[in-house]
Design an enzyme around this catalytic site. Structure first.
Site, PDB file in Angstrom:
ATOM      1  N   SER A 144       0.295  -8.483 -11.146  1.00  0.00           N
ATOM      2  CA  SER A 144      -0.789  -7.954 -10.323  1.00  0.00           C
ATOM      3  C   SER A 144      -2.067  -8.094 -11.120  1.00  0.00           C
ATOM      4  O   SER A 144      -2.030  -8.192 -12.358  1.00  0.00           O
ATOM      5  CB  SER A 144      -0.531  -6.467 -10.042  1.00  0.00           C
ATOM      6  OG  SER A 144      -1.674  -5.851  -9.488  1.00  0.00           O
ATOM      7  N   TYR A 157       1.847   2.347 -12.330  1.00  0.00           N
ATOM      8  CA  TYR A 157       1.813   0.945 -11.869  1.00  0.00           C
ATOM      9  C   TYR A 157       1.098   0.070 -12.902  1.00  0.00           C
ATOM     10  O   TYR A 157       1.572  -1.005 -13.268  1.00  0.00           O
ATOM     11  CB  TYR A 157       1.085   0.909 -10.519  1.00  0.00           C
ATOM     12  CG  TYR A 157       1.141  -0.411  -9.784  1.00  0.00           C
ATOM     13  CD1 TYR A 157       2.224  -0.747  -8.978  1.00  0.00           C
ATOM     14  CD2 TYR A 157       0.087  -1.315  -9.865  1.00  0.00           C
ATOM     15  CE1 TYR A 157       2.247  -1.951  -8.273  1.00  0.00           C
ATOM     16  CE2 TYR A 157       0.111  -2.509  -9.171  1.00  0.00           C
ATOM     17  CZ  TYR A 157       1.197  -2.825  -8.374  1.00  0.00           C
ATOM     18  OH  TYR A 157       1.217  -4.009  -7.686  1.00  0.00           O
TER      19      TYR A 157
HETATM   20  P1  NAD Z   1       6.448  -4.940  -0.120  1.00  0.00           P
HETATM   21  O1  NAD Z   1       6.538  -3.457  -0.055  1.00  0.00           O
HETATM   22  O2  NAD Z   1       6.096  -5.729   1.084  1.00  0.00           O
HETATM   23  O3  NAD Z   1       7.777  -5.554  -0.726  1.00  0.00           O
HETATM   24  C1  NAD Z   1       8.461  -4.952  -1.792  1.00  0.00           C
HETATM   25  C2  NAD Z   1       9.856  -5.487  -1.825  1.00  0.00           C
HETATM   26  O4  NAD Z   1      10.572  -4.839  -2.893  1.00  0.00           O
HETATM   27  C3  NAD Z   1      10.653  -5.197  -0.539  1.00  0.00           C
HETATM   28  O5  NAD Z   1      11.526  -6.280  -0.278  1.00  0.00           O
HETATM   29  C4  NAD Z   1      11.445  -3.944  -0.918  1.00  0.00           C
HETATM   30  O6  NAD Z   1      12.630  -3.772  -0.145  1.00  0.00           O
HETATM   31  C5  NAD Z   1      11.759  -4.261  -2.355  1.00  0.00           C
HETATM   32  N1  NAD Z   1      12.141  -3.099  -3.145  1.00  0.00           N
HETATM   33  C6  NAD Z   1      11.481  -1.935  -3.315  1.00  0.00           C
HETATM   34  N2  NAD Z   1      12.203  -1.113  -4.098  1.00  0.00           N
HETATM   35  C7  NAD Z   1      13.337  -1.793  -4.426  1.00  0.00           C
HETATM   36  C8  NAD Z   1      14.465  -1.475  -5.206  1.00  0.00           C
HETATM   37  N3  NAD Z   1      14.612  -0.292  -5.817  1.00  0.00           N
HETATM   38  N4  NAD Z   1      15.457  -2.397  -5.312  1.00  0.00           N
HETATM   39  C9  NAD Z   1      15.350  -3.594  -4.682  1.00  0.00           C
HETATM   40  N5  NAD Z   1      14.293  -3.946  -3.935  1.00  0.00           N
HETATM   41  C10 NAD Z   1      13.295  -3.040  -3.812  1.00  0.00           C
HETATM   42  O7  NAD Z   1       5.387  -5.195  -1.295  1.00  0.00           O
HETATM   43  P2  NAD Z   1       4.615  -6.498  -1.802  1.00  0.00           P
HETATM   44  O8  NAD Z   1       3.164  -6.202  -1.677  1.00  0.00           O
HETATM   45  O9  NAD Z   1       5.183  -7.722  -1.228  1.00  0.00           O
HETATM   46  O10 NAD Z   1       4.949  -6.416  -3.355  1.00  0.00           O
HETATM   47  C11 NAD Z   1       5.772  -7.327  -4.026  1.00  0.00           C
HETATM   48  C12 NAD Z   1       5.343  -7.376  -5.488  1.00  0.00           C
HETATM   49  O11 NAD Z   1       3.991  -7.846  -5.567  1.00  0.00           O
HETATM   50  C13 NAD Z   1       5.350  -6.025  -6.181  1.00  0.00           C
HETATM   51  O12 NAD Z   1       5.821  -6.177  -7.510  1.00  0.00           O
HETATM   52  C14 NAD Z   1       3.887  -5.627  -6.195  1.00  0.00           C
HETATM   53  O13 NAD Z   1       3.583  -4.773  -7.253  1.00  0.00           O
HETATM   54  C15 NAD Z   1       3.240  -6.971  -6.361  1.00  0.00           C
HETATM   55  N6  NAD Z   1       1.839  -7.041  -5.948  1.00  0.00           N
HETATM   56  C16 NAD Z   1       1.456  -6.789  -4.661  1.00  0.00           C
HETATM   57  C17 NAD Z   1       0.117  -6.887  -4.331  1.00  0.00           C
HETATM   58  C18 NAD Z   1      -0.389  -6.657  -2.950  1.00  0.00           C
HETATM   59  O14 NAD Z   1      -1.608  -6.620  -2.763  1.00  0.00           O
HETATM   60  N7  NAD Z   1       0.458  -6.509  -1.951  1.00  0.00           N
HETATM   61  C19 NAD Z   1      -0.823  -7.224  -5.303  1.00  0.00           C
HETATM   62  C20 NAD Z   1      -0.391  -7.462  -6.587  1.00  0.00           C
HETATM   63  C21 NAD Z   1       0.930  -7.370  -6.899  1.00  0.00           C
END
Ligand code: NAD
Length: 262
Positions: A144, A157
């Protein structure tokens, strides 16, 4: 279609939604077999699995809870049983919780460190022997902008994501003379359920529309004023799997609309 990853297997943690699902689709388009993981409604997960399988790859799903090391061991064993090994490991599962440090629930801190940081240690240590035996592998940690800079009220985080950048660099050095590369992708705002919740909370807290809250969120941090898409991140993951990226090692690659350039 360019099938540059045919005969490779990619395991993407947290790929039932958002960024992980986007990365799984782009890797599948290149012919990689896919292991999906994550939580959610069984019928919706099965629909995603069969949709990706239409791209021609074999797609399996395992519901391991990434906060539980014994379940992570089962996940890697499942991938090896289904497809022989894990060639491409994408550590993507993650959760968020927003709170001042003095009010931060202890169980939320523990869960964020376990899912966003420690799970990558467990998958990496378990997948590494197979990659070393084949002298080929790609480990991509979805970090991130918060792995590079901080925001208030996100102590767990930010700590986990900074830790994951450090972990990426350390393992990249351990594997520097091999065909295994380890890198991080650092997205800014991506419109997924994880961020939609923060927008909805903001709209409620400030008594503004969801649309206005979304604009304010972008305006605060992301100079492009545009969300990064899961597809763009998937295409970067594909690039990191190519020969062209064979000597890209230990990098934290921001895709953040200028967030960390400020
Ligand atoms: P999301 O909530 O859409 O997806 C998260 C995924 O992780 C889902 O498939 C969920 O089921 C899974 N998950 C959550 N807890 C879990 C567990 N205990 N065991 C197995 N699976 C689990 O979120 P996203 O935005 O797609 O995030 C994905 C990654 O990207 C994360 O690491 C997040 O920190 C990172 N990220 C997101 C953003 C953003 O703006 N959305 C920005 C930077 C980084």
């Amino acid at each position: 279609m360019n099938m540059s990853l045919k005969n490779k297997t990619a395991l993407i943690t947290g790929s039932t939604s958002g960024i992980g699902l986007g990365i799984a689709i782009e890797l599948a388009k290149q012919g990689a077999n896919i292991v999906l993981n994550g939580f959610g409604d069984a019928a919706i997960i099965e629909a995603a699995r069969s949709e990706i399988a239409k791209l021609g790859a074999k797609v399996a799903y395992h519901g391991a809870d990434m906060s539980k090391p014994p379940e992570i061991e089962q996940l890697i064993a499942f991938a090896v049983k289904e497809f022989g090994m894990v060639d491409i490991l994408v550590n993507n599962a993650g959760i968020q919780h927003v709170s001042s440090v003095e009010n931060f629930p202890v169980e939320k801190w523990d869960a964020i460190i376990a899912i966003n940081l420690s799970s990558a240690f467990h998958t990496t240590r378990l997948a590494m022997p197979g990659m070393r035996a084949k002298n080929w592998g790609r480990i991509i940690n979805v970090v991130s902008a918060h792995g590079l800079v901080a925001s208030k009220d996100k102590s767990a985080y930010v700590a986990a994501k900074h830790g994951l950048v450090g972990f990426t660099k350390s393992v990249a050095l351990e594997t520097a003379t091999t065909g295994i590369t380890v890198n991080a992708i650092c997205p800014g705002w991506v419109l997924t359920p994880l961020v939609q919740k923060q927008i909805d909370d903001r709209a409620k807290r400030e008594g503004i529309s969801v649309d206005q809250a979304s604009k304010d969120l972008l305006g605060e941090k992301q100079p492009s004023l545009q969300f990064t898409t899961p597809q763009q991140l998937g295409e970067l993951a594909v690039f990191l799997c190519q020969d062209a990226a064979a000597n890209v090692r230990g990098q934290a690659w921001a895709v953040d609309g200028g967030w960390t350039a400020q």
